[in-house]
Scaffold this active site. Structure first.
Site: not given
Ligand code: IVH
Length: 685
Positions: A412, A318, A113, A430, A229
């Protein structure tokens, strides 16, 4: 060894400092990418020298201690972070690690996701009621932001049961990401610029800054939203997969990104899905900075368990970062082909999203003043998609007093002519049409890919040609000979051959490219296409009036007029371009040098219709209105939607409208269908 210990200590200190800026102040000094590099470097060293890992190392903690101003909330379960992956190999290693850890061939799949760029919160629901909401804080203790959270309208204060088989648990700790949609973020920043307030570097800082307000009314005024999430504790843990869990949360009234949670049966599907999210990143109406991969089966998640900072069963993939920190070495002023002066920051080169960025546009003086951008400033630079890199904000804490305030020149920089500023505009221009910088920019535009596409004719060669007086304008390019080119510095026989050929080849073009190449203000590739598709002939474009160009929706029963996508400003620019004698001369010279294109539609020899303006009313028996128009235009006539002084003919079909009367009043020639067909050359007579 001492050196290494020192390095580790310095890294820790740096990371702690940046944690504080990021988590406590919502005002980072470095880009996420740079932070990731520091963090990974420390992790690397700690991996090599495990005896140097201390319990207070930032790698064993998430985030920073909460601000003292908020009351503290202890999380029922620590709010862990995610381990990061940056490339396909990291995803493959993640999968291999899990399988190794499980040590059997147990079956599981993954969910993938979007990773939302906001800040993590926990919402505690007791007997279905929202009782406490907190930020992540240091993973164990967060800040109590309950009043602020309650201002977010998509967060239910009470859960609802919609499905008999899924009663609401007595205790439910929901986790999610509070974020700000990109458009709302831009709007907020524009407002802040106007009020001389510092801008937020990104939607995440804006969300965090908005949520962590002691006065929740400030939060109320900020357009925040949430995607949930995951969960912390749940009193009735009956759900068997992550996907089911998300569906259940959704049924209870929580906002879940359901359409974008994808189930992937193996790591290869996961990789494809991650790439897909990265490629379509710009289509999301909120900022996503990665994809989150989770093992779907909850029993497998449980078996895998957690490491200190992050669960073993999830990974953040990332995306390539779109922001970086670097220094402005100098601010230059560029003169564009329309004479517009644009300040441009010269940067210490920095790689952003795989591209080396050396310059960023600063737009205009207003932008520079509002953001207080100075020469030698450290800045955050952003390059998103194909957009020109821009300076997002200055890192004021990095100033040392050497920075120089920049003011746009009043002359200019290329020709010294006093610049002008039109009322209501922020852009300086200009006004000298012979300005060498403008000529240079026009030539570059002319030969560019979207224009005449003369391959191998770069800025340096153009500059030499201009300096040596070999060319003065575009059409001179078509008179260049081998012998001329051979006199240029550092040019070889082979490249002169290639260049001459490229120039020759460029003569075969399309109407749209030729129009674009002319560099008419506001006429980019898209508008050039519209013009070419609509008029199909150059002379029609050259002679088009404002009325022919500006789009107007037809009143009831009438056809629309003009071209969809063209408004007053663009039309005005096109008309005035072709009113200018020197432009007309230039175009004539170009056409005389052999530039040609395939007619968009075959042009008939001059007919009695050529140059005449037609208005149509009522319906014709022998053809549809669109066909009639096509015929008229194909023979050199023009179409107008209303009767005016210049109208030559009104073609009257069945059930004519009010135009007939107007035509009679103005003495416009009226044609019935038969007469019209005769004029077209298709009727008898
Ligand atoms: S799951 C155990 N799902 O990203 C941690 N995190 O870099 C479970 N985040 O701390 C996190 N979108 O703040 C999860 N779809 C997503 C997310 C998400 C953004 C953030 C969240 C987490 C951080 C980690």
């Amino acid at each position: 060894m001492e050196k290494i210990i020192k390095e580790i200590e310095e890294l820790k200190e740096k990371i702690r400092h940046h944690n504080h800026r990021y988590y406590s102040m919502d005002d980072p000094e470095i880009s996420d990418a740079e932070y990731d590099r520091l963090f990974r470097h420390l992790l690397d060293l700690e991996r090599q020298y495990p005896e140097q890992v201390t319990p207070d190392s930032p790698t064993t903690r998430v985030g920073a201690k909460p601000r003292e101003t908020f009351s503290e909330v202890k999380h029922g379960q620590p709010m862990l972070s995610l381990e990061n992956g940056f490339q396909d190999e990291d995803l493959l290693a993640f999968d291999a690690r899990i399988r190794r850890f499980l040590g059997d061939d147990s079956h599981f799949d993954y969910t993938v996701e979007p990773k939302i760029d906001g800040l993590a919160v926990e919402l505690v629901f007791e007997k279905g009621k929202l009782t406490v909401a907190s930020t992540r804080g240091d993973a164990y203790v967060g800040e109590n932001v309950t009043p602020n959270i309650k201002t977010i309208l998509t967060i239910p204060l009470t859960l609802s049961q919609r499905n008999k088989t899924r009663p609401i648990p007595d205790l439910l700790e929901v986790r999610g990401e509070v974020y700000m949609e990109s458009e709302a973020f831009n709007k907020l920043n524009r407002k802040r610029v106007q009020k001389n307030l510092p801008v937020f570097a990104n939607p995440r800082n804006a969300s965090a800054g908005s949520l962590r307000q002691l006065d929740f009314r400030v939060t109320l005024s900020r357009p925040l939203n949430i995607f949930c999430y995951g969960i912390g504790r749940i009193s009735t843990p009956t759900l068997s997969t992550q996907h089911e869990l998300m569906t259940a949360l959704n049924e209870w009234g929580l906002r879940i990104n359901i359409p974008h949670i994808k189930i992937c049966k193996d790591i290869n599907e996961v990789i494809d899905q991650c790439h897909h999210f990265e490629e379509t990143r710009s289509r999301f109406y909120y900022e996503i900075d990665g994809a989150v991969i989770k093992v779907n089966q909850i029993d497998v998640q449980k078996r895998l368990g957690d490491k200190t900072r992050s669960p073993r069963w999830a990974l953040a993939y990332k995306f390539k970062p779109s922001q970086e920190t670097t220094r402005i070495t100098k601010i230059d002023v560029q003169v564009g082909r329309t004479g517009a002066l644009t300040p441009v920051a010269q940067l210490e080169p920095v790689e952003i999203g795989g591209v080396l960025v050396k310059r960023a546009t600063l737009h205009n003086q207003e932008e520079i003043s509002k953001k207080d951008i100075r020469e030698l400033d450290m800045v955050i630079v952003q390059r998103a998609g194909d957009v020109i890199p821009e300076v997002v904000k200055v890192i004021e804490s990095k100033r040392n007093g050497q920075e120089k305030v920049f003011i746009m020149p009043d002359q200019c920089p290329a020709c010294g002519t006093a610049v002008v500023k039109k009322e209501g505009e922020v852009v300086l221009r200009c006004p000298n049409p012979d300005c060498p910088a403008q000529i240079m920019a026009s030539l570059k535009h002319f030969v560019s890919k979207g224009g005449m596409n003369i391959d191998g004719l770069g800025g340096k060669t153009i500059a030499q040609l201009l300096n040596k007086g070999m060319i003065r304008d575009e059409s001179d390019l078509y008179r260049l000979r081998h012998e001329d080119l051979m006199t240029l510095d550092k040019i070889e026989q082979k490249s002169t051959d290639n260049l001459i050929r490229a120039i020759e080849d460029s003569k075969k073009t399309t109407l749209a490219k030729f129009i674009f190449a002319l560099g008419i203000r506001h006429v980019g590739e898209h508008i050039a296409r519209l013009l070419s598709d609509h008029f199909k002939r150059f002379d029609m474009i050259e002679n088009a009036s404002r009325e022919d160009l500006v789009y107007r929706k037809g009143k009831r029963g009438e056809d629309d007029s003009g071209i969809k996508g063209i408004g007053e400003e663009i039309a005005g620019s096109i008309v005035s371009y072709f009113e200018d004698e020197s432009n007309i001369q230039n175009v004539r010279r170009l056409l005389g040098s052999g530039i040609q294109w395939e007619e968009v539609k075959p042009v008939f020899p001059l007919s009695s219709i050529s140059g005449k303006t037609f208005v149509l009313t009522g319906s014709l028996n022998s053809m549809k209105r669109a066909q009639a128009k096509e015929q008229i235009i194909g023979k050199g006539g023009r179409i107008s939607s209303s009767i005016r002084g210049g109208t030559d003919y009104l073609v009257v079909g069945e059930a004519p409208g009010s135009k007939l009367k107007k035509a009679e009043d103005l003495g416009v020639s009226i044609l019935n269908e038969d007469e019209f067909l005769i004029i077209l050359g298709e009727g008898h007579g």
